[in-house]
Design an enzyme around this catalytic site. Structure first.
Site, PDB file in Angstrom:
ATOM      1  CG  ASP A 123     -50.002 -19.514 -33.196  1.00 30.96           C
ATOM      2  OD1 ASP A 123     -49.249 -20.213 -33.881  1.00 30.96           O
ATOM      3  OD2 ASP A 123     -50.675 -19.952 -32.240  1.00 30.96           O
ATOM      4  CD  GLU A 169     -51.121 -24.061 -34.664  1.00 30.01           C
ATOM      5  OE1 GLU A 169     -50.768 -24.117 -33.474  1.00 30.01           O
ATOM      6  OE2 GLU A 169     -50.873 -24.965 -35.494  1.00 30.01           O
ATOM      7  NE  ARG A 182     -57.848  -3.730 -42.977  1.00 32.18           N
ATOM      8  CZ  ARG A 182     -57.097  -2.723 -43.424  1.00 32.18           C
ATOM      9  NH1 ARG A 182     -57.402  -1.477 -43.120  1.00 32.18           N
ATOM     10  NH2 ARG A 182     -56.034  -2.956 -44.166  1.00 32.18           N
TER      11      ARG A 182
END
Length: 238
Positions: free
Chosen positions: A89, A132, A152
């Site tokens: 998110d 989103e 990462r």
């Protein structure tokens, strides 16, 4: 060679809207004789691809993602290989829209999607599942690897600078939650997603811009999953 009857039938098809949709989406039309069998197959293939992709980012859309998630749940139950579901998110995304406009928000979503795609393997399924919100299925992903991948992804997004036509580029962060599918256990997409969502809520509660993953070793088989497993065992014995 096309049969004359099939050509007549093909010309009778109302393809104007389909062609318009493909052109608006920037899809490449088939390089074949119009209404030929190869051309019609190319149109069908392009429409299928369009229906499975998110228009803004080009990622897998929610419908296709849910189908892929169901297949992965079944695969893990059969193979016993570890698999990780990540839900992501964009932090404080409403403030981006409110302060910089929806076009800037769309650009941030596109750049975040690109950063996520660059941080995972070709075999992983990356989807935009909401405004989103993103999700990733990582098959054959051990606990140690999952932690590295999640971090990462978080670092790549945190390092983004998004040019939205303002004096200063925008920066953003994401919160990540993750859960492993229980191996050798008949589960469901809903139960797996709920586990990952709980970790996402934890990441937000702990300050955002972080990845929280449920430990694979500590993952508990829920009562629902035990019930599903018992039902399957009964069916096999009958």
């Amino acid at each position: 060679m096309n049969h004359p009857t099939s050509l007549i039938a093909a010309h009778a098809l109302r393809l104007d809207l389909a062609l318009q949709l493909l052109q608006q989406a920037g899809a490449m039309l088939p390089d074949a004789e119009p209404y030929s069998e190869a051309w019609l197959q190319g149109i069908l293939d392009a429409l299928c691809d369009l229906s499975s992709k998110d228009a803004l980012t080009g990622l897998v859309n929610r419908r296709s993602f849910e189908m892929a998630l169901g297949r992965e749940v079944d695969r893990v139950a059969r193979s016993g290989e570890p698999a990780l579901l990540l839900v992501l998110d964009i932090d404080h995304f409403k403030a981006i829209n409110d302060n910089h406009g929806h076009l800037a928000g769309d650009q941030v979503i596109r750049e975040v999607a690109r950063a996520i795609g660059q941080a995972v393997r070709p075999m992983d399924t990356v989807a935009r599942v909401g405004g989103e919100e993103f999700a990733i299925i990582l098959p054959n992903c051990p606990t140690s690897v999952g932690v590295i991948v999640a971090e990462r992804i978080r670092e790549r997004v945190a390092a983004l600078t998004v040019d939205v036509g303002e004096p200063a580029p925008l920066t953003t962060t994401i919160s990540i939650g993750g859960a492993f599918a229980p191996q050798w256990v008949r589960s469901s997409s809903l139960l797996w997603t709920e586990r990952a969502d709980r970790q996402l809520y934890r990441a937000k509660a702990e300050g955002r811009n972080r990845a929280c993953l449920e430990s694979h070793i500590d993952s508990l088989v829920s009562a629902e999953e035990k019930g599903m497993l018992f039902a399957v065992t009964q069916q096999d014995s009958e």
